[in-house]
Design a protein around this motif. Structure first.
Motif, PDB file in Angstrom:
ATOM      1  N   ASP A 194      39.979  29.750  48.425  1.00 53.74           N
ATOM      2  CA  ASP A 194      41.184  30.534  48.171  1.00 53.74           C
ATOM      3  C   ASP A 194      41.004  31.371  46.903  1.00 53.74           C
ATOM      4  N   ASN A 195      40.491  30.717  45.849  1.00 52.72           N
ATOM      5  CA  ASN A 195      40.263  31.386  44.574  1.00 52.72           C
ATOM      6  C   ASN A 195      39.238  32.526  44.722  1.00 52.72           C
ATOM      7  N   GLU A 196      38.172  32.249  45.482  1.00 47.57           N
ATOM      8  CA  GLU A 196      37.116  33.245  45.689  1.00 47.57           C
ATOM      9  C   GLU A 196      37.686  34.483  46.393  1.00 47.57           C
ATOM     10  N   ILE A 197      38.467  34.245  47.421  1.00 54.88           N
ATOM     11  CA  ILE A 197      39.021  35.366  48.198  1.00 54.88           C
ATOM     12  C   ILE A 197      39.954  36.215  47.340  1.00 54.88           C
ATOM     13  N   ARG A 198      40.755  35.538  46.507  1.00 48.47           N
ATOM     14  CA  ARG A 198      41.664  36.291  45.618  1.00 48.47           C
ATOM     15  C   ARG A 198      40.875  37.230  44.713  1.00 48.47           C
ATOM     16  N   GLN A 199      39.744  36.728  44.210  1.00 47.60           N
ATOM     17  CA  GLN A 199      38.950  37.571  43.302  1.00 47.60           C
ATOM     18  C   GLN A 199      38.437  38.807  44.022  1.00 47.60           C
ATOM     19  N   HIS A 200      38.020  38.652  45.286  1.00 47.80           N
ATOM     20  CA  HIS A 200      37.522  39.815  46.016  1.00 47.80           C
ATOM     21  C   HIS A 200      38.634  40.791  46.340  1.00 47.80           C
ATOM     22  N   HIS A 201      39.835  40.230  46.544  1.00 43.65           N
ATOM     23  CA  HIS A 201      40.998  41.094  46.799  1.00 43.65           C
ATOM     24  C   HIS A 201      41.198  42.075  45.664  1.00 43.65           C
ATOM     25  N   VAL A 202      41.028  41.518  44.428  1.00 44.75           N
ATOM     26  CA  VAL A 202      41.232  42.351  43.250  1.00 44.75           C
ATOM     27  C   VAL A 202      40.148  43.419  43.177  1.00 44.75           C
ATOM     28  N   GLU A 203      38.873  42.958  43.443  1.00 46.83           N
ATOM     29  CA  GLU A 203      37.745  43.883  43.307  1.00 46.83           C
ATOM     30  C   GLU A 203      37.727  44.961  44.373  1.00 46.83           C
ATOM     31  N   LYS A 204      38.050  44.580  45.595  1.00 49.65           N
ATOM     32  CA  LYS A 204      37.844  45.499  46.701  1.00 49.65           C
ATOM     33  C   LYS A 204      38.985  45.327  47.684  1.00 49.65           C
ATOM     34  N   ASP A 205      39.810  46.344  47.820  1.00 49.57           N
ATOM     35  CA  ASP A 205      40.958  46.125  48.694  1.00 49.57           C
ATOM     36  C   ASP A 205      40.836  46.886  50.014  1.00 49.57           C
ATOM     37  N   ALA A 206      39.621  47.357  50.345  1.00 49.11           N
ATOM     38  CA  ALA A 206      39.460  48.109  51.589  1.00 49.11           C
ATOM     39  C   ALA A 206      39.721  47.233  52.810  1.00 49.11           C
ATOM     40  N   ALA A 207      39.215  46.029  52.812  1.00 46.30           N
ATOM     41  CA  ALA A 207      39.438  45.146  53.958  1.00 46.30           C
ATOM     42  C   ALA A 207      40.440  44.064  53.580  1.00 46.30           C
ATOM     43  N   GLU A 208      41.233  43.697  54.570  1.00 49.87           N
ATOM     44  CA  GLU A 208      42.192  42.623  54.312  1.00 49.87           C
ATOM     45  C   GLU A 208      41.479  41.296  54.581  1.00 49.87           C
ATOM     46  N   VAL A 209      41.526  40.391  53.613  1.00 50.55           N
ATOM     47  CA  VAL A 209      40.822  39.114  53.779  1.00 50.55           C
ATOM     48  C   VAL A 209      41.846  37.993  53.883  1.00 50.55           C
ATOM     49  N   GLY A 210      41.743  37.183  54.926  1.00 49.78           N
ATOM     50  CA  GLY A 210      42.698  36.094  55.112  1.00 49.78           C
ATOM     51  C   GLY A 210      41.985  34.760  55.148  1.00 49.78           C
TER      52      GLY A 210
END
Ligand SMILES: Nc1ncnc2c1ncn2[C@@H]1O[C@H](COP(=O)(O)OP(=O)(O)OP(=O)(O)O)[C@@H](O)[C@H]1O
Ligand SMILES: [Mg+2]
Length: 398
Positions: free
Chosen positions: A250-266
């Motif tokens: 969950d923590n890892e995915i949140r970090q990528h959300h911040v870095e790159k918002d082109a794809a939605e990650v669930g």
């Protein structure tokens, strides 16, 4: 048996005196024995005459090349040769025929042939020549080593990949140590030095001057704590040890959300998977595989949606990282030369006795599935790293 009959008929065609008839009988028997050996050989035996036409094509040659002898006898060798070498072949043969050498290896002991179904054959080959009745006959003996060569190439590729992976791990280890040393010296070291100065000043100061100094000391302690955490999170994925796989993902995915918002990650995790703890090795390998699959999907897939799913219980776990992006050609599933992410994922899976599957094709997205079962480890079916969580390792909430 057809070839045995041909050899026999030729040798019996010159009867003479009684003595010569006895000699002819012996010769006849010798030819019969030779024909039986050639027919029973597991290697292909192929003879050509001075005109380059096939005069002998034994059953092993039929099996290896997939052509019936009836089709090959009396014809040229062309259809047994890869297209690229056909034009130069007659010159090679005539050079050997004129060399006076009676026997030698072909190529560097190995040549390529072409099967009737179009597959390339790897053949260990030797060629010999003999003159009978003034006619030169060249005979090649060919052993099919296609399987062995393919296995050797696989082993060589795996060895190269492991060497590359090893180099990358050593490089990462060097970078981590450098970062660690920098973090400890430049950040934590400076904070502790400042803390010491402030503490000494605080101790020596009269009560009236202490106001405000204690706050500065407290803030330096907080800063040192934060710096230690940051160094630690470079060494182990954050939250993995404390809260487990689901929280770390969950923590890892949140970090990528911040870095790159082109794809939605669930992220989807089952309730069981959220409270389950697996051994440190299994959790770490699963996390690192998820991280690589996620980074790959974000960097290569041009996906709209990336789904990470974790399910499992004490008996095993399944991780799926699925994207709806451009997909991968099936020949990329094994990895690309010089790229180590997929190879590293496989190695990590192998080390914990898990299976890693890559599904998808060009234009159809990619799904990476990791399946690990405690049972396979317990039964010794898989080369598992420590797969049981050691006694006393706290579970979530304890
Ligand atoms: N989810 C994906 N969608 C589309 N292509 C992918 C995906 N994952 C991997 N690929 C393709 O597979 C190749 C190999 O991936 P791999 O992770 O082994 O190497 P890499 O990501 O290119 O480099 P690195 O060694 O830094 O991981 C990628 O270069 C990319 O072409
Ligand atoms: Mg990668």
């Amino acid at each position: 048996m057809k070839r045995a009959a041909r050899l026999t008929r030729r040798s019996a065609a010159h009867p003479g005196s009684a003595a010569r008839a006895g000699g002819a009988d012996n010769l006849h028997d010798a030819h019969k024995a030779l024909a039986a050996i050639v027919d029973g050989a597991s290697d292909a035996v192929i003879s050509i005459n001075g005109d380059g036409l096939i005069t002998l094509f034994n059953p092993a040659a039929e099996r290896i090349f997939g052509h019936p002898a009836a089709l090959m006898l009396g014809g040229p060798m062309d259809r047994l040769l890869p297209v690229a070498v056909r034009a130069g072949h007659p010159a090679l043969i005539s050079r050997f025929a004129q060399s006076g050498v009676t026997q030698r290896s072909m190529g560097v002991g190995r040549v390529q042939g072409l099967r009737a179904d179009g597959r390339m054959l790897e053949l260990e080959a030797s060629i010999s020549q003999a003159v009978a009745n003034g006619q030169v006959a060249l005979t090649a003996i060919l052993r099919d080593v296609t399987e062995r060569v393919a296995q050797e190439r696989l082993i060589e590729t795996a060895r190269d990949e492991l060497a590359q992976l090893n180099r990358r791990l050593l490089e990462q280890e060097k970078q981590t140590s450098r970062k660690l040393a920098q973090g400890l010296h430049d950040e934590l070291g400076q904070t502790l030095a400042a803390l010491r100065l402030h503490w000494e000043a605080y101790r020596g100061a009269p009560g009236a001057q202490r106001a405000g100094m204690d706050e500065r000391i407290t803030s330096l302690v907080v800063q040192a704590n934060r710096q230690i955490r940051s160094v630690l999170s470079d060494l182990r994925p954050p939250l993995l040890d404390e809260l487990g796989l689901a929280a770390a993902l969950d923590n890892e995915i949140r970090q990528h959300h911040v870095e790159k918002d082109a794809a939605e990650v669930g992220l989807q995790t089952s309730a069981e998977a959220r409270s389950q703890r697996w051994s440190a090795d299994v959790e770490y390998a699963t996390f690192m595989i998820a991280r690589e699959a996620l980074i790959n999907a974000l960097s290569h897939a041009a996906a709209h949606h990336i789904g990470v799913r974790l399910s499992g219980n004490a008996a095993g776990l399944e991780l799926r990282v699925e994207d709806d992006g451009i997909g991968m050609a099936t020949d990329t599933h094994v990895g690309r030369p010089g790229h180590l992410g997929l190879i590293g994922m496989r190695e990590r899976a192998h080390a914990i006795g898990a299976a890693l599957r890559i599904d998808g094709a060009l234009g159809h997205g990619t799904t990476i599935t990791l399946s690990w079962a405690q049972e396979a480890c317990d039964a010794g079916e898989a080369p598992c790293a420590a797969s049981r969580r050691p006694e006393g390792v706290p579970r979530e909430g304890t």
